[in-house]
Design a protein around this motif. Structure first.
Motif, PDB file in Angstrom:
ATOM      1  N   MET A  80      33.881  33.248   7.317  1.00 44.56           N
ATOM      2  CA  MET A  80      32.779  34.172   7.029  1.00 44.56           C
ATOM      3  C   MET A  80      32.361  34.087   5.565  1.00 44.56           C
ATOM      4  SD  MET A  80      32.675  38.339   7.098  1.00 44.56           S
ATOM      5  CE  MET A  80      33.531  38.391   5.516  1.00 44.56           C
ATOM      6  N   LEU A  81      33.347  34.018   4.671  1.00 49.61           N
ATOM      7  CA  LEU A  81      33.045  33.958   3.239  1.00 49.61           C
ATOM      8  C   LEU A  81      32.344  32.651   2.866  1.00 49.61           C
ATOM      9  CD1 LEU A  81      36.376  35.494   1.880  1.00 49.61           C
ATOM     10  CD2 LEU A  81      34.092  36.502   1.664  1.00 49.61           C
ATOM     11  N   ASN A  82      32.593  31.609   3.633  1.00 49.20           N
ATOM     12  CA  ASN A  82      31.962  30.312   3.366  1.00 49.20           C
ATOM     13  C   ASN A  82      30.633  30.141   4.094  1.00 49.20           C
ATOM     14  OD1 ASN A  82      34.107  29.589   1.734  1.00 49.20           O
ATOM     15  ND2 ASN A  82      35.214  28.554   3.372  1.00 49.20           N
ATOM     16  N   PHE A 103      21.734  39.851  -6.467  1.00 53.95           N
ATOM     17  CA  PHE A 103      22.835  40.599  -7.066  1.00 53.95           C
ATOM     18  C   PHE A 103      23.639  41.361  -6.018  1.00 53.95           C
ATOM     19  CE2 PHE A 103      24.330  44.767  -8.512  1.00 53.95           C
ATOM     20  CZ  PHE A 103      25.313  44.373  -9.399  1.00 53.95           C
ATOM     21  N   LYS A 104      22.963  42.080  -5.127  1.00 53.96           N
ATOM     22  CA  LYS A 104      23.648  42.902  -4.131  1.00 53.96           C
ATOM     23  C   LYS A 104      24.529  42.062  -3.211  1.00 53.96           C
ATOM     24  CE  LYS A 104      22.789  46.438  -0.579  1.00 53.96           C
ATOM     25  NZ  LYS A 104      23.644  45.818   0.439  1.00 53.96           N
ATOM     26  N   GLY A 105      23.972  40.959  -2.711  1.00 54.48           N
ATOM     27  CA  GLY A 105      24.743  40.099  -1.819  1.00 54.48           C
ATOM     28  C   GLY A 105      25.938  39.474  -2.510  1.00 54.48           C
ATOM     29  N   THR A 106      25.730  39.070  -3.767  1.00 47.99           N
ATOM     30  CA  THR A 106      26.827  38.469  -4.540  1.00 47.99           C
ATOM     31  C   THR A 106      27.901  39.501  -4.841  1.00 47.99           C
ATOM     32  OG1 THR A 106      25.254  36.922  -5.544  1.00 47.99           O
ATOM     33  CG2 THR A 106      27.389  37.156  -6.621  1.00 47.99           C
ATOM     34  N   ARG A 107      27.470  40.728  -5.163  1.00 46.30           N
ATOM     35  CA  ARG A 107      28.438  41.799  -5.416  1.00 46.30           C
ATOM     36  C   ARG A 107      29.259  42.099  -4.163  1.00 46.30           C
ATOM     37  NH1 ARG A 107      26.023  47.333  -5.211  1.00 46.30           N
ATOM     38  NH2 ARG A 107      26.194  46.679  -3.025  1.00 46.30           N
ATOM     39  N   ASP A 108      28.588  42.169  -3.019  1.00 46.46           N
ATOM     40  CA  ASP A 108      29.291  42.444  -1.770  1.00 46.46           C
ATOM     41  C   ASP A 108      30.334  41.365  -1.479  1.00 46.46           C
ATOM     42  OD1 ASP A 108      27.678  44.629  -1.544  1.00 46.46           O
ATOM     43  OD2 ASP A 108      26.527  43.900   0.173  1.00 46.46           O
ATOM     44  N   LYS A 109      29.943  40.131  -1.699  1.00 41.77           N
ATOM     45  CA  LYS A 109      30.877  39.025  -1.470  1.00 41.77           C
ATOM     46  C   LYS A 109      32.045  39.103  -2.446  1.00 41.77           C
ATOM     47  CE  LYS A 109      31.113  34.006  -0.859  1.00 41.77           C
ATOM     48  NZ  LYS A 109      30.379  32.732  -0.859  1.00 41.77           N
ATOM     49  N   LEU A 110      31.761  39.501  -3.681  1.00 44.20           N
ATOM     50  CA  LEU A 110      32.818  39.619  -4.684  1.00 44.20           C
ATOM     51  C   LEU A 110      33.821  40.704  -4.286  1.00 44.20           C
ATOM     52  CD1 LEU A 110      33.941  38.760  -7.451  1.00 44.20           C
ATOM     53  CD2 LEU A 110      32.509  40.531  -8.486  1.00 44.20           C
ATOM     54  N   ILE A 111      33.331  41.795  -3.735  1.00 49.22           N
ATOM     55  CA  ILE A 111      34.220  42.867  -3.285  1.00 49.22           C
ATOM     56  C   ILE A 111      35.205  42.330  -2.250  1.00 49.22           C
ATOM     57  CG2 ILE A 111      34.297  45.005  -1.916  1.00 49.22           C
ATOM     58  CD1 ILE A 111      31.678  45.826  -3.317  1.00 49.22           C
ATOM     59  N   ASN A 129      40.366  37.288 -17.099  1.00 45.19           N
ATOM     60  CA  ASN A 129      40.401  36.074 -17.908  1.00 45.19           C
ATOM     61  C   ASN A 129      39.985  34.907 -17.004  1.00 45.19           C
ATOM     62  OD1 ASN A 129      41.144  33.716 -19.370  1.00 45.19           O
ATOM     63  ND2 ASN A 129      42.619  34.901 -20.558  1.00 45.19           N
ATOM     64  N   ILE A 130      38.704  34.583 -17.080  1.00 47.86           N
ATOM     65  CA  ILE A 130      38.148  33.535 -16.209  1.00 47.86           C
ATOM     66  C   ILE A 130      38.837  32.201 -16.447  1.00 47.86           C
ATOM     67  CG2 ILE A 130      36.087  32.122 -15.789  1.00 47.86           C
ATOM     68  CD1 ILE A 130      35.762  34.684 -14.414  1.00 47.86           C
ATOM     69  N   TYR A 131      39.116  31.883 -17.694  1.00 45.11           N
ATOM     70  CA  TYR A 131      39.619  30.549 -18.039  1.00 45.11           C
ATOM     71  C   TYR A 131      41.079  30.366 -17.625  1.00 45.11           C
ATOM     72  CZ  TYR A 131      35.272  30.731 -20.546  1.00 45.11           C
ATOM     73  OH  TYR A 131      33.936  30.879 -20.838  1.00 45.11           O
ATOM     74  N   GLU A 132      41.878  31.442 -17.717  1.00 42.54           N
ATOM     75  CA  GLU A 132      43.258  31.358 -17.253  1.00 42.54           C
ATOM     76  C   GLU A 132      43.354  31.659 -15.757  1.00 42.54           C
ATOM     77  OE1 GLU A 132      45.997  33.671 -19.487  1.00 42.54           O
ATOM     78  OE2 GLU A 132      45.600  32.617 -21.374  1.00 42.54           O
ATOM     79  N   GLY A 133      42.292  32.243 -15.222  1.00 47.19           N
ATOM     80  CA  GLY A 133      42.267  32.563 -13.795  1.00 47.19           C
ATOM     81  C   GLY A 133      43.171  33.723 -13.432  1.00 47.19           C
ATOM     82  N   ASN A 180      42.010  32.522  -7.386  1.00 46.76           N
ATOM     83  CA  ASN A 180      41.712  31.159  -6.972  1.00 46.76           C
ATOM     84  C   ASN A 180      40.393  30.687  -7.603  1.00 46.76           C
ATOM     85  OD1 ASN A 180      39.401  31.807  -5.098  1.00 46.76           O
ATOM     86  ND2 ASN A 180      41.017  32.921  -4.018  1.00 46.76           N
ATOM     87  N   GLN A 181      40.130  29.394  -7.502  1.00 46.07           N
ATOM     88  CA  GLN A 181      38.968  28.817  -8.168  1.00 46.07           C
ATOM     89  C   GLN A 181      37.659  29.342  -7.590  1.00 46.07           C
ATOM     90  OE1 GLN A 181      39.132  26.770 -10.969  1.00 46.07           O
ATOM     91  NE2 GLN A 181      36.949  27.303 -10.994  1.00 46.07           N
ATOM     92  N   GLU A 182      37.598  29.543  -6.282  1.00 45.41           N
ATOM     93  CA  GLU A 182      36.377  30.059  -5.664  1.00 45.41           C
ATOM     94  C   GLU A 182      36.038  31.449  -6.200  1.00 45.41           C
ATOM     95  OE1 GLU A 182      36.073  29.931  -1.445  1.00 45.41           O
ATOM     96  OE2 GLU A 182      36.790  27.864  -1.295  1.00 45.41           O
ATOM     97  N   LEU A 183      37.053  32.269  -6.367  1.00 46.03           N
ATOM     98  CA  LEU A 183      36.845  33.611  -6.896  1.00 46.03           C
ATOM     99  C   LEU A 183      36.374  33.555  -8.349  1.00 46.03           C
ATOM    100  CD1 LEU A 183      36.943  36.651  -6.684  1.00 46.03           C
ATOM    101  CD2 LEU A 183      39.428  36.582  -6.960  1.00 46.03           C
ATOM    102  N   ARG A 184      36.916  32.639  -9.122  1.00 44.07           N
ATOM    103  CA  ARG A 184      36.494  32.481 -10.526  1.00 44.07           C
ATOM    104  C   ARG A 184      35.025  32.043 -10.604  1.00 44.07           C
ATOM    105  NH1 ARG A 184      41.505  28.832 -12.548  1.00 44.07           N
ATOM    106  NH2 ARG A 184      40.429  28.814 -14.564  1.00 44.07           N
ATOM    107  N   ASN A 185      34.651  31.110  -9.737  1.00 49.08           N
ATOM    108  CA  ASN A 185      33.255  30.645  -9.714  1.00 49.08           C
ATOM    109  C   ASN A 185      32.314  31.779  -9.303  1.00 49.08           C
ATOM    110  OD1 ASN A 185      34.121  28.090 -10.420  1.00 49.08           O
ATOM    111  ND2 ASN A 185      34.156  27.328  -8.321  1.00 49.08           N
ATOM    112  N   LEU A 186      32.756  32.572  -8.339  1.00 51.22           N
ATOM    113  CA  LEU A 186      31.933  33.693  -7.879  1.00 51.22           C
ATOM    114  C   LEU A 186      31.771  34.733  -8.981  1.00 51.22           C
ATOM    115  CD1 LEU A 186      30.406  35.008  -5.510  1.00 51.22           C
ATOM    116  CD2 LEU A 186      32.581  36.059  -4.814  1.00 51.22           C
ATOM    117  N   LEU A 187      32.812  34.949  -9.749  1.00 49.01           N
ATOM    118  CA  LEU A 187      32.741  35.902 -10.860  1.00 49.01           C
ATOM    119  C   LEU A 187      31.730  35.454 -11.915  1.00 49.01           C
ATOM    120  CD1 LEU A 187      36.489  36.873 -11.283  1.00 49.01           C
ATOM    121  CD2 LEU A 187      34.602  38.508 -11.139  1.00 49.01           C
ATOM    122  N   LEU A 188      31.712  34.171 -12.197  1.00 45.13           N
ATOM    123  CA  LEU A 188      30.746  33.642 -13.163  1.00 45.13           C
ATOM    124  C   LEU A 188      29.316  33.857 -12.675  1.00 45.13           C
ATOM    125  CD1 LEU A 188      32.555  30.305 -14.160  1.00 45.13           C
ATOM    126  CD2 LEU A 188      32.180  32.298 -15.633  1.00 45.13           C
TER     127      LEU A 188
END
Length: 301
Positions: free
Chosen positions: A124-126, A135-143, A166-170, A187-195
């Motif tokens: 589902m997340l993919n 913004f709203k859709g990205t925020r919902d996915k981030l939650i 800390n995005i760089y240290e993850g 995980n890396q996907e979560l870090r990318n989503l945060l950016l």
């Protein structure tokens, strides 16, 4: 009765500012205590001081709660609130006997944690068609990603600030129960989503209200119901079970790690449990899964 409520106010200030309980917890404590005080209040014989409260009144309240259909878990939580309150009064020297010391709470039936299939959740997340790119859709996915990817509690997610990440240290720093801090890897996907989320959030020009990570569509700090409704909405895409709360994602996080062979002590630290017994409940889910695999695969099952 006015004196009694004065002590209640002192207790609420104590857990709010000295113990630094979350707003959600403070609200729950206040609600439980107000409910109890209304139950024992007699207009003809008002209670002038907390020392006049007896264990008989507490037991009568518990019976009333049972008659109203409350579960053992809910009743135990309310009694725990009273225990905390009277312990505070004992420490303050306002009472000499704790009326909750004679209270025996009902046993709580053990239930296995409710989880969703991690494979379906990942799918589902993919799925590009589930979440919008704004913004709203990205925020919902981030939650969803934050809860499933870190196992943090709803209250912990609401308290996350940009400075905790800390995005760089993850890693993300979480303030859990009893004001205990812990560091959780991302995980890396979560870090990318945060950016991506941070960039969209800046474009919304929310100003000072954006110091907290998760915010509403208007930039105000997110609140528990927003998180709950968001999780319920998206879990409805992949699950037909009644329970679709943020805690289901926490359970799924822990169960997925255990099924993949993670050490139970490591899961305990990631979840912020005070002791291992709270974490061991997830082993039951794994045993049930092994039984299912055995029945399907073994020729003599």
């Amino acid at each position: 009765m006015q004196v009694v409520f004065m002590f209640l106010d002192r207790f609420i200030q104590y857990i709010k500012f000295e113990k630094r309980y979350s707003p959600h917890t403070v609200s729950a404590y206040q609600s439980d205590l107000d409910q109890f005080m209304r139950f024992i209040h007699e207009p003809d014989e008002p209670i002038a001081h907390p020392s006049e409260i007896t264990h008989h009144q507490i037991r009568n309240w518990m019976v009333e709660l049972m008659n109203e259909g409350l579960t053992s878990t809910s009743i135990n939580r309310k009694v725990a609130t009273l225990r905390k309150y009277f312990k505070f009064l004992l420490q303050e020297g306002e009472i000499t006997v704790n009326p909750t010391s004679k209270i025996v709470v009902p046993k709580i039936p053990k239930h296995l944690p409710v989880v969703v299939e991690d494979a379906r959740l990942t799918q589902m997340l993919n799925n590009d068609g589930i979440f919008t790119e704004d913004f709203k859709g990205t925020r919902d996915k981030l939650i969803i990603e934050m809860l499933f990817g870190t196992g943090m509690r709803l209250s912990e997610l609401l308290g996350i600030k940009h400075t905790d990440i800390n995005i760089y240290e993850g890693t993300v720093k979480v303030l859990g129960k009893r004001n205990k801090e812990r560091i959780i890897p991302m995980n890396q996907e979560l870090r990318n989503l945060l950016l991506k989320y941070n960039e969209l959030k800046k474009n919304e020009n929310f100003g000072n209200n954006s110091l907290t990570l998760i915010v509403t569509d208007k930039g105000a700090n997110a609140y528990p119901k927003l998180i709950y409704l968001t999780v319920h909405k998206y879990l409805s895409h992949i699950s037909t079970q009644n329970k679709k709360s943020p805690h289901v994602l926490r359970h799924t996080f822990a169960t997925s790690l255990l099924n993949a062979g993670a050490d139970l002590n490591a899961i305990k630290e990631l979840l912020g449990h005070a002791n291992l017994s709270a974490t061991q409940i997830y082993t039951h889910n794994s045993v049930e899964r092994l039984k299912t695999i055995y029945k399907l695969a073994h020729p003599k099952a």
